[in-house]
Design a protein around this motif. Structure first.
Motif, PDB file in Angstrom:
ATOM      1  N   ILE A   1      42.508  -8.156 -19.438  1.00 23.64           N
ATOM      2  CA  ILE A   1      41.157  -8.609 -19.094  1.00 23.64           C
ATOM      3  C   ILE A   1      40.460  -9.197 -20.321  1.00 23.64           C
ATOM      4  O   ILE A   1      40.533  -8.647 -21.421  1.00 23.64           O
ATOM      5  CB  ILE A   1      40.322  -7.436 -18.522  1.00 23.64           C
ATOM      6  CG1 ILE A   1      40.854  -7.049 -17.133  1.00 23.64           C
ATOM      7  CG2 ILE A   1      38.834  -7.815 -18.428  1.00 23.64           C
ATOM      8  CD1 ILE A   1      40.221  -5.795 -16.567  1.00 23.64           C
ATOM      9  N   ARG A   2      39.778 -10.314 -20.124  1.00 19.62           N
ATOM     10  CA  ARG A   2      39.029 -10.968 -21.207  1.00 19.62           C
ATOM     11  C   ARG A   2      37.602 -10.416 -21.199  1.00 19.62           C
ATOM     12  O   ARG A   2      36.771 -10.797 -20.379  1.00 19.62           O
ATOM     13  CB  ARG A   2      39.029 -12.484 -20.995  1.00 19.62           C
ATOM     14  CG  ARG A   2      38.415 -13.281 -22.134  1.00 19.62           C
ATOM     15  CD  ARG A   2      38.647 -14.776 -21.879  1.00 19.62           C
ATOM     16  NE  ARG A   2      38.098 -15.593 -22.969  1.00 19.62           N
ATOM     17  CZ  ARG A   2      36.867 -16.075 -22.975  1.00 19.62           C
ATOM     18  NH1 ARG A   2      36.051 -15.827 -21.966  1.00 19.62           N
ATOM     19  NH2 ARG A   2      36.443 -16.815 -23.986  1.00 19.62           N
ATOM     20  N   GLU A   3      37.312  -9.518 -22.091  1.00 21.43           N
ATOM     21  CA  GLU A   3      36.035  -8.797 -22.086  1.00 21.43           C
ATOM     22  C   GLU A   3      34.985  -9.519 -22.925  1.00 21.43           C
ATOM     23  O   GLU A   3      34.537  -9.054 -23.968  1.00 21.43           O
ATOM     24  CB  GLU A   3      36.238  -7.361 -22.586  1.00 21.43           C
ATOM     25  CG  GLU A   3      35.048  -6.443 -22.324  1.00 21.43           C
ATOM     26  CD  GLU A   3      35.353  -4.985 -22.558  1.00 21.43           C
ATOM     27  OE1 GLU A   3      34.445  -4.245 -22.941  1.00 21.43           O
ATOM     28  OE2 GLU A   3      36.522  -4.572 -22.383  1.00 21.43           O
ATOM     29  N   LYS A   4      34.591 -10.712 -22.438  1.00 22.79           N
ATOM     30  CA  LYS A   4      33.534 -11.472 -23.098  1.00 22.79           C
ATOM     31  C   LYS A   4      32.579 -12.010 -22.041  1.00 22.79           C
ATOM     32  O   LYS A   4      33.014 -12.426 -20.968  1.00 22.79           O
ATOM     33  CB  LYS A   4      34.145 -12.658 -23.888  1.00 22.79           C
ATOM     34  CG  LYS A   4      34.956 -12.242 -25.111  1.00 22.79           C
ATOM     35  CD  LYS A   4      35.442 -13.467 -25.856  1.00 22.79           C
ATOM     36  CE  LYS A   4      36.229 -13.080 -27.105  1.00 22.79           C
ATOM     37  NZ  LYS A   4      36.707 -14.280 -27.839  1.00 22.79           N
ATOM     38  N   PRO A   5      31.261 -12.026 -22.331  1.00 27.91           N
ATOM     39  CA  PRO A   5      30.312 -12.570 -21.346  1.00 27.91           C
ATOM     40  C   PRO A   5      30.597 -14.032 -21.070  1.00 27.91           C
ATOM     41  O   PRO A   5      30.896 -14.802 -21.972  1.00 27.91           O
ATOM     42  CB  PRO A   5      28.950 -12.394 -22.050  1.00 27.91           C
ATOM     43  CG  PRO A   5      29.167 -11.347 -23.082  1.00 27.91           C
ATOM     44  CD  PRO A   5      30.593 -11.504 -23.534  1.00 27.91           C
ATOM     45  N   TRP A   6      30.529 -14.409 -19.774  1.00 33.23           N
ATOM     46  CA  TRP A   6      30.702 -15.817 -19.458  1.00 33.23           C
ATOM     47  C   TRP A   6      29.362 -16.527 -19.499  1.00 33.23           C
ATOM     48  O   TRP A   6      28.315 -15.920 -19.403  1.00 33.23           O
ATOM     49  CB  TRP A   6      31.422 -16.010 -18.125  1.00 33.23           C
ATOM     50  CG  TRP A   6      30.661 -15.626 -16.879  1.00 33.23           C
ATOM     51  CD1 TRP A   6      29.440 -15.049 -16.777  1.00 33.23           C
ATOM     52  CD2 TRP A   6      31.106 -15.820 -15.542  1.00 33.23           C
ATOM     53  NE1 TRP A   6      29.090 -14.864 -15.478  1.00 33.23           N
ATOM     54  CE2 TRP A   6      30.096 -15.330 -14.689  1.00 33.23           C
ATOM     55  CE3 TRP A   6      32.260 -16.358 -14.966  1.00 33.23           C
ATOM     56  CZ2 TRP A   6      30.206 -15.362 -13.294  1.00 33.23           C
ATOM     57  CZ3 TRP A   6      32.365 -16.393 -13.596  1.00 33.23           C
ATOM     58  CH2 TRP A   6      31.333 -15.886 -12.769  1.00 33.23           C
ATOM     59  N   ALA A   7      29.410 -17.833 -19.618  1.00 36.12           N
ATOM     60  CA  ALA A   7      28.185 -18.641 -19.690  1.00 36.12           C
ATOM     61  C   ALA A   7      27.788 -19.056 -18.282  1.00 36.12           C
ATOM     62  O   ALA A   7      28.572 -19.713 -17.584  1.00 36.12           O
ATOM     63  CB  ALA A   7      28.422 -19.870 -20.547  1.00 36.12           C
ATOM     64  N   PRO A   8      26.584 -18.681 -17.808  1.00 33.99           N
ATOM     65  CA  PRO A   8      26.148 -19.087 -16.473  1.00 33.99           C
ATOM     66  C   PRO A   8      26.087 -20.595 -16.338  1.00 33.99           C
ATOM     67  O   PRO A   8      25.852 -21.319 -17.298  1.00 33.99           O
ATOM     68  CB  PRO A   8      24.756 -18.461 -16.344  1.00 33.99           C
ATOM     69  CG  PRO A   8      24.737 -17.353 -17.351  1.00 33.99           C
ATOM     70  CD  PRO A   8      25.588 -17.829 -18.485  1.00 33.99           C
TER      71      PRO A   8
END
Length: 411
Positions: A401-408
Motif C-alpha cells: 500500500i502507498r501510504e501517502k495523501p493523494w491530491a484532490p
C-alpha cells in the motif's frame, strides 16, 4: 498555542452510541442454541440469519455514510436506530428461518446506521490531526466495551426470560442511543479542494487506485474471523471445551458450565480489545499504519493456528480470548485512519463504508460457512483453518500500500 483536547463531547457521545450498538451485536451468538433448540432448526439456519445481518451491515455502511454526508450525521443515526429496534422487535415474533433471516436485514442496516462508518467519520472530523488516530482508537474501544457486557448480559437475561423478550429489551436499549445525539456535532474539517471534489469523482479515483483495492481486500479476513468467532465461539466452547474443574478458580467465580465460559470468553475478548484498540490508535500516531496492520494480521494468524492445534481446555479458551481480543478491533482505527490519511476527511464515511463492505462480506462467509460446515461435519475445524489462511493473505496484501495523501481533483 492551545493544545486541542482529546476528549470532546463528540468523542464521548460517539463512544456511548458504539458501546450500546456493539453490546447488542456481540450477543447474537448467545441465541444460537436457545433458538435452535426451541424450533429444532439446524445450526446453519440461525447462522445464515446472522450472516445476512453481517452482509446487510456491510451493504448499509456506505449507504449510511453517504446519507450522513448528504443529510447530516444525526439523521443517519436516527434512521439506523429505528431500523435496528424494528428488526429486533420483528425478530422476536419470527417463527420460521426465512422470517428470522429477512428481519436480520433490518438489524444489519440498523447496525450500519449506528456503527463505525457513521460514528468514526464524525469523530475523525471533530478531532485535531494530532489526536485523530488515538480518538479513533478510543471510539473503537468503546465498541469493545460493549462486547464486554453484551454477551454476559444476554446470558443473564436468557436465564430469566425467553429469547423473544430479550430481543424486545434490546430494542429499547438501542433506542436509548438517541439521547447522545445532541452532543454529536462536528465541525467541517475538510480542505477547500476536498469540498470542491464530488463524491462520484472520489469513488471513481478510489476504485482505480491499487492501494484502495488492497485496503478493501485486506479487511475481508478481519470480518471473516470476527464474525465467525462472535457467532460460533460460544457454541464451539459449550460443546467442545474440556470440563471446568468444580474446585478451580473459574467455578469459584461462578463459571461452572462451558456455556457460561463461552459467554465469558466473548467478554474477555472485548475487555482485552479495549487495551488493544487504544494501543493501536496510539501506535498509529507514530508508525506506518500499513505495517502495523500487517503485524496485527500476522499475530492473529499465529494465535488462531495455535488454538486449533492444541486441545481445547478452559485455560486455552481464556488465553486465546485474551490474545485474540488484544488484536480484535485493532485493525479498525488503523484502517479508518489509513483511509482518512490517504483520501481525506470529506467523504471518509463513504470511502470507509465501502472498505467495511469487504469486512462484512468476509463476515457473511465466516458465519454462514461456520453453520453450514458444522451441520455437514459436526465441527468447526475446516472453517477455522480457512480463517487462518485469509488472515495470512491480509498480512501480505497490506505491505505494498502507498501510504501517502493523494491530491484532490476538481469535479
Amino acid at each position: 498555542m492551545t493544545k486541542a483536547p482529546l476528549f470532546t463531547p463528540v468523542l464521548i457521545a460517539g463512544c456511548a452510541i458504539l458501546l450500546l450498538n456493539f453490546a447488542l451485536r456481540a450477543s447474537f451468538g448467545m441465541f444460537q442454541i436457545p433458538i435452535g433448540e426451541e424450533f429444532g432448526w439446524p445450526r446453519a439456519e440461525f447462522s445464515l440469519a446472522i450472516a445476512i445481518q453481517n452482509l446487510a451491515w456491510g451493504i448499509g455502511q456506505p449507504l449510511f455514510g453517504a446519507v450522513a454526508e448528504r443529510f447530516g450525521d444525526r439523521k443517519a443515526i436516527i434512521g439506523g436506530a429505528i431500523l435496528y429496534a424494528l428488526g429486533l422487535v420483528l425478530s422476536s415474533y419470527a417463527m420460521t428461518p426465512l422470517e428470522m433471516q429477512l428481519y436480520e436485514v433490518l438489524v444489519g442496516f440498523g447496525i450500519a446506521g449506528t456503527g463505525f462508518g457513521v460514528v468514526l467519520a464524525v469523530v475523525g472530523r471533530a478531532s485535531s490531526p494530532e489526536n485523530r488516530s488515538l480518538a479513533l482508537g478510543i471510539a473503537t474501544a468503546a465498541g469493545s466495551a460493549g462486547q464486554v457486557v453484551g454477551a454476559p448480559l444476554a446470558e443473564i437475561l436468557l436465564q430469566s426470560f425467553p429469547w423473544q423478550t430479550v430481543f424486545l429489551i434490546f430494542a429499547a436499549i438501542i433506542m436509548a442511543t438517541l439521547l447522545a445525539l445532541p452532543f454529536l456535532r462536528s465541525p467541517e474539517m475538510a480542505t477547500r479542494q476536498e469540498l470542491e471534489e464530488s463524491l462520484g469523482t472520489v469513488l471513481k479515483r478510489a476504485f482505480t487506485d491499487p492501494s484502495y483495492i488492497m485496503i478493501f481486500l485486506g479487511f475481508f479476513s478481519c470480518g471473516y474471523q470476527l464474525a465467525f468467532i462472535t457467532a460460533h465461539f460460544p457454541a464451539f466452547v459449550t460443546e467442545m471445551c474440556g470440563p471446568i474443574d468444580p474446585n478451580g478458580p473459574l467455578a469459584a467465580m461462578g463459571i461452572e458450565t462451558t456455556s457460561a465460559l463461552g459467554a465469558v470468553a466473548i467478554a474477555v475478548i472485548g475487555l482485552a480489545n479495549i487495551v488493544g484498540t487504544i494501543t493501536a490508535g496510539m501506535l498509529g500516531k507514530k508508525y506506518t499504519k500499513k505495517y502495523l496492520l500487517a503485524g496485527v494480521y500476522t499475530a492473529r494468524t499465529i494465535v488462531a493456528a495455535l488454538f486449533i492445534l492444541l486441545p481445547m481446555t478452559p485455560t486455552t479458551v481464556l488465553l486465546f480470548s485474551l490474545s485474540m481480543g488484544a488484536l480484535w478491533l485493532a485493525t479498525v482505527p488503523l484502517t479508518s485512519g489509513l483511509v482518512a490519511h490517504i483520501y481525506g476527511l470529506r467523504y471518509m464515511g463513504t470511502l470507509y463504508g465501502f472498505v467495511f463492505l469487504s469486512h462484512q462480506i468476509g463476515g457473511f462467509l465466516g458465519v454462514w460457512l461456520g453453520g453450514k460446515m458444522y451441520d455437514l461435519t459436526g465441527g468447526y475445524t475446516l472453517v477455522w483453518w480457512i480463517g487462518v489462511g485469509v488472515g495470512a493473505f491480509s498480512a501480505l496484501v497490506h505491505l505494498p500500500i502507498r501510504e501517502k495523501p493523494w491530491a484532490p481533483q476538481a469535479a
